[in-house]
Enzyme design. Structure first.
Site, PDB file in Angstrom:
ATOM      1  CG  ASP A 154     -89.771  30.483  46.636  1.00 30.22           C
ATOM      2  OD1 ASP A 154     -90.895  30.253  47.131  1.00 30.22           O
ATOM      3  OD2 ASP A 154     -88.713  30.243  47.207  1.00 30.22           O
ATOM      4  CG  ASP A 196     -86.650  27.028  51.038  1.00 24.24           C
ATOM      5  OD1 ASP A 196     -86.402  27.940  50.226  1.00 24.24           O
ATOM      6  OD2 ASP A 196     -87.728  26.415  51.078  1.00 24.24           O
TER       7      ASP A 196
HETATM    8  C1  DX5 Z   1     -88.044  25.647  46.127  1.00 24.38           C
HETATM    9  C2  DX5 Z   1     -88.277  26.867  46.973  1.00 24.38           C
HETATM   10  C3  DX5 Z   1     -88.947  26.573  48.281  1.00 24.38           C
HETATM   11  C4  DX5 Z   1     -90.283  25.893  48.136  1.00 24.38           C
HETATM   12  C5  DX5 Z   1     -90.651  25.278  49.461  1.00 24.38           C
HETATM   13  O1  DX5 Z   1     -87.111  25.925  45.170  1.00 24.38           O
HETATM   14  O2  DX5 Z   1     -87.062  27.520  47.220  1.00 24.38           O
HETATM   15  O3  DX5 Z   1     -89.099  27.763  49.017  1.00 24.38           O
HETATM   16  O4  DX5 Z   1     -91.223  26.795  47.758  1.00 24.38           O
HETATM   17  O5  DX5 Z   1     -91.829  24.551  49.315  1.00 24.38           O
HETATM   18  P1  DX5 Z   1     -92.066  23.243  50.177  1.00 24.38           P
HETATM   19  O6  DX5 Z   1     -92.045  23.693  51.614  1.00 24.38           O
HETATM   20  O7  DX5 Z   1     -93.420  22.796  49.723  1.00 24.38           O
HETATM   21  O8  DX5 Z   1     -90.983  22.284  49.870  1.00 24.38           O
END
Ligand code: DX5
Length: 250
Positions: free
Chosen positions: A48, A196
């Protein structure tokens, strides 16, 4: 309640892919972490990238991603939660850093909201040897990308507002996934749908899969388990069950 999906869409199974986000990982040992994720059996690893402009958070750049390459062979994907200026000026670095250990194309995800020249950016990712993908924030309608679906290998439907891990899944994104899967099938595009944000081995993943998604990104939903393998297996079981019509209800 899930809206009923016509059997045509449901029977078109695209391979399930379990993709951890490294946001919850121990950043001081990211190399070891990607190695552990590979041993846990994941299909791809998501990095990310946040620049403090497109989203109110800051993470890392291409150097961190490149530094992890020598620790595993699993494909990488890079989500560019960055401004248009950052995306355009550093694109080559992101594409290079995301490539496989033998130079295979890595997935590079540009946000529709950040790039007024989205068509050009997606073309450049392909030209630079990457696998182009486009992401939609929760408020962004799928119409914003229907004219570039022929250019991408993946489309990412954000199920949280980007910028942080550990947020609650937004269930109202299901219709957007269904619409995308329908238009992809009707046009014969070879495109995976990723989701996501707040994805867990429960109704959140199950309903997204039933709606037509086949790639599942999970940060807290994978790292919450005693071992990464247990997390990966739990997510994969819910997805495989959903593709076989066993849908977990809320
Ligand atoms: C948020 C990111 C995601 C996040 C997902 O902006 O794009 O990839 O890391 O984390 P969880 O699964 O904990 O929501």
């Amino acid at each position: 309640m899930i809206q009923s999906i016509s059997s045509a869409i449901f029977s078109e199974h695209r391979p399930v892919q379990i993709i951890p986000s490294v946001l919850p990982a121990d950043w001081a040992n990211m190399g070891q972490c990607v190695k552990d994720l590979e041993l846990a059996g994941v299909d791809r690893i998501q990095f990310d990238v946040m620049d403090g402009n497109f989203v109110p958070n800051l993470t890392f750049g291409p150097e961190m991603i490149s530094a992890c390459r020598k620790y595993c062979k699993v494909p990488f994907e890079t989500q560019l939660m960055v401004s248009q200026y950052n995306c355009e000026t550093m694109l080559e670095g992101y594409v290079e850093a995301s490539k496989g250990s033998n130079g295979e194309p890595g997935v590079v995800i540009a946000h529709a909201e950040a790039n007024v020249h989205l068509h050009r950016i997606l073309g450049r990712i392909r030209q630079l040897g990457g696998s182009p993908s486009v992401a939609l924030n929760p408020h962004t309608p799928m119409d914003m990308v229907k004219d570039v679906l022929d250019m991408v290998d993946h489309i990412l439907v954000m199920t949280v507002n980007p910028g942080f891990g550990g947020q609650a899944y937004i269930p109202t994104m299901l219709n957007k996934i269904t619409q995308l899967r329908k238009i992809i099938l009707e046009n014969g595009y070879n495109v995976d749908i990723e989701v996501d944000g707040g994805i867990k081995a429960d109704w959140s993943l199950s309903q997204c899969c039933a709606a037509g998604a086949n790639c599942f990104i999970a940060g807290s939903g994978m790292f919450a388990y005693p071992t990464l393998k247990e997390g990966c297996d739990a997510l994969r079981k819910v997805a495989n069950d959903a593709q076989n019509g066993i849908i977990v209800e809320k």
